[in-house]
Design an enzyme around this catalytic site. Structure first.
Site, PDB file in Angstrom:
ATOM      1  N   ASP A  13       0.871  -1.061  -0.327  1.00  0.00           N
ATOM      2  CA  ASP A  13       0.173  -0.085  -0.024  1.00  0.00           C
ATOM      3  C   ASP A  13       0.834   1.174  -0.048  1.00  0.00           C
ATOM      4  OD1 ASP A  13      -2.356  -1.718   0.312  1.00  0.00           O
ATOM      5  OD2 ASP A  13      -1.590  -2.075   2.320  1.00  0.00           O
ATOM      6  N   LYS A  16       1.925   2.124  -5.225  1.00  0.00           N
ATOM      7  CA  LYS A  16       2.824   1.618  -6.245  1.00  0.00           C
ATOM      8  C   LYS A  16       1.890   1.836  -7.690  1.00  0.00           C
ATOM      9  CE  LYS A  16       3.190  -2.448  -4.578  1.00  0.00           C
ATOM     10  NZ  LYS A  16       2.795  -2.490  -3.222  1.00  0.00           N
ATOM     11  N   GLY A  40      -3.907  -4.442  -4.450  1.00  0.00           N
ATOM     12  CA  GLY A  40      -4.920  -3.328  -4.868  1.00  0.00           C
ATOM     13  C   GLY A  40      -4.311  -2.279  -5.284  1.00  0.00           C
ATOM     14  N   HIS A  41      -4.321  -1.937  -6.767  1.00  0.00           N
ATOM     15  CA  HIS A  41      -3.403  -0.717  -7.191  1.00  0.00           C
ATOM     16  C   HIS A  41      -4.529   0.208  -7.529  1.00  0.00           C
ATOM     17  CE1 HIS A  41       0.317  -3.337  -7.804  1.00  0.00           C
ATOM     18  NE2 HIS A  41       0.036  -3.308  -6.670  1.00  0.00           N
ATOM     19  N   GLN A 223       2.004  -6.195  -3.324  1.00  0.00           N
ATOM     20  CA  GLN A 223       2.676  -6.462  -1.790  1.00  0.00           C
ATOM     21  C   GLN A 223       3.936  -5.673  -1.764  1.00  0.00           C
ATOM     22  OE1 GLN A 223       1.508  -9.610  -3.442  1.00  0.00           O
ATOM     23  NE2 GLN A 223      -0.572  -8.660  -3.002  1.00  0.00           N
TER      24      GLN A 223
HETATM   25  P1  IMP Z   1      -2.623 -12.918   1.666  1.00  0.00           P
HETATM   26  O1  IMP Z   1      -1.660 -12.605   0.554  1.00  0.00           O
HETATM   27  O2  IMP Z   1      -4.218 -12.625   1.214  1.00  0.00           O
HETATM   28  O3  IMP Z   1      -2.593 -14.556   1.961  1.00  0.00           O
HETATM   29  O4  IMP Z   1      -2.413 -12.203   3.118  1.00  0.00           O
HETATM   30  C1  IMP Z   1      -1.236 -12.254   3.853  1.00  0.00           C
HETATM   31  C2  IMP Z   1      -0.814 -10.960   4.414  1.00  0.00           C
HETATM   32  O5  IMP Z   1      -0.697 -10.011   3.100  1.00  0.00           O
HETATM   33  C3  IMP Z   1      -1.940 -10.282   5.234  1.00  0.00           C
HETATM   34  O6  IMP Z   1      -1.387  -9.336   6.334  1.00  0.00           O
HETATM   35  C4  IMP Z   1      -2.536  -9.196   4.037  1.00  0.00           C
HETATM   36  O7  IMP Z   1      -3.008  -8.089   4.683  1.00  0.00           O
HETATM   37  C5  IMP Z   1      -1.231  -8.867   3.368  1.00  0.00           C
HETATM   38  N1  IMP Z   1      -1.466  -8.313   2.111  1.00  0.00           N
HETATM   39  C6  IMP Z   1      -1.623  -9.065   0.803  1.00  0.00           C
HETATM   40  N2  IMP Z   1      -2.005  -8.361  -0.296  1.00  0.00           N
HETATM   41  C7  IMP Z   1      -1.529  -7.037   0.194  1.00  0.00           C
HETATM   42  C8  IMP Z   1      -1.727  -5.861  -0.445  1.00  0.00           C
HETATM   43  O8  IMP Z   1      -1.795  -5.674  -1.593  1.00  0.00           O
HETATM   44  N3  IMP Z   1      -1.127  -4.702   0.295  1.00  0.00           N
HETATM   45  C9  IMP Z   1      -1.107  -4.872   1.773  1.00  0.00           C
HETATM   46  N4  IMP Z   1      -1.164  -6.108   2.466  1.00  0.00           N
HETATM   47  C10 IMP Z   1      -1.308  -7.367   1.519  1.00  0.00           C
END
Ligand code: IMP
Length: 429
Positions: A13, A16, A40-41, A223
């Site tokens: 977040d 990007k 989420g972009h 991420q």
């Molecule tokens: P998962 O990727 O859904 O398995 O989540 C694992 C961890 O990564 C959690 O703490 C999510 O909040 C975090 N996470 C996954 N995608 C994002 C993102 O795009 N931005 C911020 N955190 C993310």
């Protein structure tokens, strides 16, 4: 001029999408190389706001957009996203979008498993996005995933489904989830196949040709380094490698293909979900950052935890990803604070350390060592050149640069596309 890889250098977040949009203007190809629809972009262009989870942000500008083999793709979610952005006026067709034939799919049974495990984990939950990303990567590594290339081979697909369900049925029974029949899964996949297969190609060949033709490629990370499955705050991480090295593996371009590594760094720190966060502010300053910075998840709407800038973490990301320059985002969110703090080291008991250790209990035990720095009363919001910045804001940026050991290539000062101060062109290295 060379390729550029953009990655998050904190916990995601960082903004990007917006930086990618800036760079995509001059790139010929934009590539996603890891993650899935957990990302989420957000891109704001004039009055339009585009929210992407799977599509490379290059589609806004009609650039060739590739979803590489390192991504796990939920085809139903992808088709919904395509429809949504089409209604916003974007063109998505197989000339613009390429799906790697060897990318693994996220299926409804992965989402079921993600949700069921999180629901049962109690205090140990990861705080996932619930999109089935972890279970999908497990199946990929376990060599039982369904991939795009399987959709055009119904006979092989049946065998693959049997193998997949032989693993999932006992898991589902243990979690009291209803049985999934092979027939139902096969029918679902055969129904979605004609909608996605027009986009499916050997993406590595598309990229190989693009490179041989001298076209510029932008690799769009999702991420961030601290959520990397190897280098992040394990197990509170996502299930893919998010570091810059993954750009090569997750798209098939070879180690030097990624080019210049640009880290995206927010002017403070945020994190969504559970896990260690040494600089977290559980006070009114944290609240203020969250409100001013609109710190709510693009896709999940979850409130993000906020804290001071952690130079230790970012320095670690710079090393792990070989970051050559950073874009410092959301500087304007700090406008009006009397004093700012930057974390320069950690204390564990009597020990002082300058990195985040790998062990979870040590990560939880570190306390930040802060350096105080004067805030600024004037506004940085909307600034488009250095001379528009208050002196104290310039000092803050320079101090960050010094502490993280990487150049600040640009600073963003509002969500608007044009509100950016550019010091260095990443395509020129
Ligand atoms: P998962 O990727 O859904 O398995 O989540 C694992 C961890 O990564 C959690 O703490 C999510 O909040 C975090 N996470 C996954 N995608 C994002 C993102 O795009 N931005 C911020 N955190 C993310």
């Amino acid at each position: 001029m060379g390729n550029v890889t953009v990655i998050g250098a904190q916990w995601g977040d960082e903004g990007k999408g917006r930086v990618i949009d800036w760079l995509a203007d001059r790139a010929d190809v934009v590539v996603r190389f890891q993650g899935g629809n957990n990302a989420g972009h957000t891109i704001v262009v004039g009055n339009s706001t585009y929210k992407f989870a799977l599509l490379p942000s290059g589609v806004v500008q009609g650039k060739l957009s590739v979803i590489g083999n390192g991504v796990v793709v939920d085809p139903w979610s992808l088709l919904d996203e395509i429809e949504r952005v089409r209604t916003q006026g974007l063109t998505i067709n197989p000339d613009i979008l390429v799906l790697a034939d060897n990318a693994a799919l996220v299926l409804p049974l992965h989402r079921d498993l993600d949700a069921a495990r999180e629901a049962r984990a109690g205090a140990g939950k990861i705080g996932t996005t619930g999109r089935g990303i972890g279970p999908a990567y497990e199946d990929k590594v376990g060599r039982r995933a369904i991939r795009f290339c399987d959709l055009s081979d119904p006979a092989a697909l049946e065998t693959k489904i049997e193998r997949l369900l032989a693993h999932h049925q006992p898991l589902r029974a243990g979690l009291e989830l209803p049985e999934v029949t092979a027939e139902a899964l096969l029918a679902m996949l055969l129904a979605v196949a004609p909608k996605v297969t027009p986009y499916v190609k050997p993406a590595w060949r598309v990229l190989d040709k693009a490179m041989k033709d001298g076209r510029l490629i932008l690799f769009e990370g999702a991420q961030a380094t601290m959520l990397d499955v190897d280098h992040g705050t394990y197990p509170f991480v996502t299930s893919s490698n998010t570091v810059a090295g993954q750009a090569a593996t997750g798209s098939g371009v070879g180690p030097s293909g990624g080019g210049y590594v640009l880290g995206i760094v927010k002017a403070y720190t945020t994190r969504v979900g559970e896990g260690p966060f040494p600089c977290e502010l559980r006070d009114e300053i944290g609240e203020r950052l969250g409100v001013r910075g609109n710190e709510f998840g693009t896709n999940t709407g979850r409130k993000r935890r906020c804290g001071w800038f952690d130079a230790v973490l970012v320095r670690q990301s710079v090393a792990i990803s070989g970051i050559q320059g950073v874009v410092l985002t959301k500087l304007d969110v700090l406008d009006g604070l009397d004093t700012l703090k930057i974390c320069t080291g950690y204390r564990i008991g009597a020990r002082v350390i300058d990195y985040l250790p790998a062990g979870l209990s040590e990560q939880a035990a570190v306390t930040p060592i802060y350096e105080e720095i004067e805030g600024w009363q004037g506004a940085t919001r909307g600034a488009r050149s250095w001379k528009d910045l208050p002196a104290a804001a310039v000092k803050y940026v320079r101090r960050i640069e010094e502490l993280i050991g990487a150049q600040v290539a640009a600073v963003t000062t509002s969500p608007e596309r044009e509100d950016i101060i550019i010091m260095r062109d990443p395509f020129r290295g």
